[in-house]
Structure formats: C-alpha cells, structure tokens
Motif scaffolding. Structure first.
Motif, PDB file in Angstrom:
ATOM      1  N   ARG A   1      10.596   8.774  -0.316  1.00  0.00           N
ATOM      2  CA  ARG A   1      10.757   7.374  -0.700  1.00  0.00           C
ATOM      3  C   ARG A   1       9.498   6.936  -1.423  1.00  0.00           C
ATOM      4  O   ARG A   1       8.394   7.060  -0.893  1.00  0.00           O
ATOM      5  N   TYR A   2       9.670   6.455  -2.642  1.00  0.00           N
ATOM      6  CA  TYR A   2       8.559   5.859  -3.366  1.00  0.00           C
ATOM      7  C   TYR A   2       8.804   4.365  -3.489  1.00  0.00           C
ATOM      8  O   TYR A   2       9.948   3.918  -3.621  1.00  0.00           O
ATOM      9  N   GLU A   3       7.724   3.612  -3.453  1.00  0.00           N
ATOM     10  CA  GLU A   3       7.823   2.160  -3.523  1.00  0.00           C
ATOM     11  C   GLU A   3       7.041   1.652  -4.731  1.00  0.00           C
ATOM     12  O   GLU A   3       6.099   2.302  -5.188  1.00  0.00           O
TER      13      GLU A   3
ATOM     14  N   ILE B   1      12.481   0.266  -4.233  1.00  0.00           N
ATOM     15  CA  ILE B   1      12.384   1.507  -3.473  1.00  0.00           C
ATOM     16  C   ILE B   1      13.178   2.566  -4.225  1.00  0.00           C
ATOM     17  O   ILE B   1      14.312   2.321  -4.655  1.00  0.00           O
TER      18      ILE B   1
ATOM     19  N   ASP C   1      14.703   6.359  -4.069  1.00  0.00           N
ATOM     20  CA  ASP C   1      15.071   7.525  -3.266  1.00  0.00           C
ATOM     21  C   ASP C   1      14.941   8.782  -4.114  1.00  0.00           C
ATOM     22  O   ASP C   1      15.517   8.868  -5.208  1.00  0.00           O
TER      23      ASP C   1
ATOM     24  N   SER D   1       2.804   3.584   0.479  1.00  0.00           N
ATOM     25  CA  SER D   1       3.940   3.522   1.395  1.00  0.00           C
ATOM     26  C   SER D   1       3.894   2.259   2.247  1.00  0.00           C
ATOM     27  O   SER D   1       2.841   1.858   2.742  1.00  0.00           O
TER      28      SER D   1
ATOM     29  N   GLY E   1       8.107  -1.653   1.545  1.00  0.00           N
ATOM     30  CA  GLY E   1       9.147  -1.138   2.436  1.00  0.00           C
ATOM     31  C   GLY E   1       9.517  -2.089   3.557  1.00  0.00           C
ATOM     32  O   GLY E   1      10.677  -2.137   3.988  1.00  0.00           O
TER      33      GLY E   1
ATOM     34  N   ARG F   1      16.607  -0.300   6.706  1.00  0.00           N
ATOM     35  CA  ARG F   1      17.369   0.936   6.530  1.00  0.00           C
ATOM     36  C   ARG F   1      18.701   0.796   7.256  1.00  0.00           C
ATOM     37  O   ARG F   1      18.746   0.544   8.467  1.00  0.00           O
TER      38      ARG F   1
ATOM     39  N   TRP G   1      18.779   1.109   1.475  1.00  0.00           N
ATOM     40  CA  TRP G   1      17.672   0.169   1.682  1.00  0.00           C
ATOM     41  C   TRP G   1      18.174  -1.202   1.262  1.00  0.00           C
ATOM     42  O   TRP G   1      18.449  -1.434   0.091  1.00  0.00           O
TER      43      TRP G   1
END
Length: 238
Positions: free
Chosen positions: A85-87, A97, A99, A126, A130, A135, A200
């Motif tokens: 997961r990159y934000e 976010i 995926d 991270s 988030g 989730r 998300w």
C-alpha cells in the motif's frame, strides 16, 4: 508507397493496442494469483475471491489458456507477489491510497513516487493518509436481474454493514474478515458478484475547490492505474 506507409501505420497502432491489452491481461492474471495466495488456494468452489477474479479476467477477454495455466500453477504470473500500500497527496491535499501487487518493491516505490511528483502530488510515509480510510470487504453486484430491495434485505441479513446504491448496481460493505463468507452466501442466492475485494473507504469525503483540481486528480489517477504494478487507486474525493 502510400499504401505501404498506411499499412505501417495500421501495424504500429495494432502493436500499441496489443501491448496495452497484454499489460491489462497481466494485471488480471496477477489478481488471480493474489486471490490464490490470500483467498485459500486454487479451488474455485471454495474461493469466492478467485471466482470473482477469474470472471473479471474472462470478461476482459483474457485468453482461457492463460487463465488455465495460472490455475494449474504453470504460468509465469503464478509466483509470490508482495501486496503493498502506497499513500500520497494529490490536488488540494486530496488523499490517495494505491494498491500494489509487485515482485520488486524498490522499482514500484520509485515509479509511484515519480508519478505523484509529475502530477503535482507527493507520495507520503505510511499512515500519513491511511488513518483517513477504513479497510473493508467490498462486494459489487449488478442488480438489473433481480429485485433490488429483496437483494439488499438479504445482504443485510448475511452480514453486510453498509450499502451504496446506484441505478443498476449495489456496492456492499462488510467486515474484512467476513468478506469471503458473506460473498459465498450472496453468490448462492444471486450468482457471482462482479467484484469481491478488500477496499479502502474514506471516513469522510471532501470536495475539491475547482474544476482544474478535478482534472489534475483524473490525470493522476490515469497515470497511476496505467502502471503495471497498480491494481487499484482509492481517494477521498466526492
């Protein structure tokens, strides 16, 4: 010579289209591979996420032979992947976010950071954004073939916690740990879902200040989703 030139142009366009199609096929096959990794093996009868991933691949005209290979474990796409997961922040500090499914996290991080930068955003550490999301398990159904109210009532009785309605579809949300159980119950009653996946979902939605900001967000979304390793991009913009 003119005919030869036209033929070259046609073949060039076809080659570009084939390359795009091959890239998309790879994404669908990776999704099948991850469904096998996370959803409980290669048995379609006991893995609703796998059934959904295979159905999506078939709808996208991924060759049956490619799908069969990965289900049997004979495909180059059938290898362990990291699910990351990159934000990041986009226009007007919108939160995103991304995926990722990758076999090279260093390459993915570098590429995604560059895409954010080129489109006026920035990739963040991270949990910088988030915490703005929850989730959840997400199940998407097209509801044109059955009575929507009956469908929603059954879904709520099956463990669905929230429903987002559109004219021809319903997006259902449940606790992530119950996703496959709930999807299985719904499938027995209403058939295969269009999508079964972890999502998300933002706690709060925001509006961007102007049309230009929305255009920039669309461009950022487009650039991210075209990357081989990106499976889905989520944001908090209404």
């Amino acid at each position: 010579m003119a005919g030869h030139s036209q033929f070259k142009n046609i073949m060039h366009r076809k080659s570009a289209q084939d390359a795009k199609r091959s890239k998309m096929f790879g994404k669908f096959l990776r999704e099948i591979s991850v469904a096998i990794q996370e959803g409980g093996g290669r048995d379609l009868s006991s893995n609703p996420a796998l059934r959904s991933a295979v159905a999506k691949a078939k709808q996208a005209n991924v060759p049956n032979a490619n799908i069969a290979k990965i289900l049997k474990g004979n495909s180059q796409e059938d290898r362990p992947y990291e699910i990351l997961r990159y934000e990041g922040l986009g226009p007007a500090n919108s939160a995103l976010i991304v995926d990722i499914i990758t076999d090279n996290r260093n390459r993915s991080a570098c590429d995604i950071r560059t895409i954010f930068y080129k489109h006026g955003g920035r990739m963040t550490d991270s949990n910088t954004v988030g915490f703005m999301f929850e989730r959840k398990g997400m199940i998407l159904y097209e509801v044109t073939k059955f009575h929507k109210e009956d469908f929603i009532l059954f879904a709520l009785d099956s463990g669905i916690q929230d429903v987002e309605e559109a004219e021809e579809s319903c997006v259902l949300f449940c606790a992530l740990e119950r996703l496959h159980q709930v999807a299985d119950q719904l499938e027995k009653k209403f058939g295969l879902a269009k999508e079964v996946q972890a999502a998300w979902w933002p706690h709060h939605w925001v509006e961007l200040p102007d049309a230009e900001s929305y255009d920039k967000l669309d461009q950022l979304h487009s650039a991210l989703t075209q990357h081989d390793d990106v499976q889905r991009v989520w944001d908090n913009v209404i």
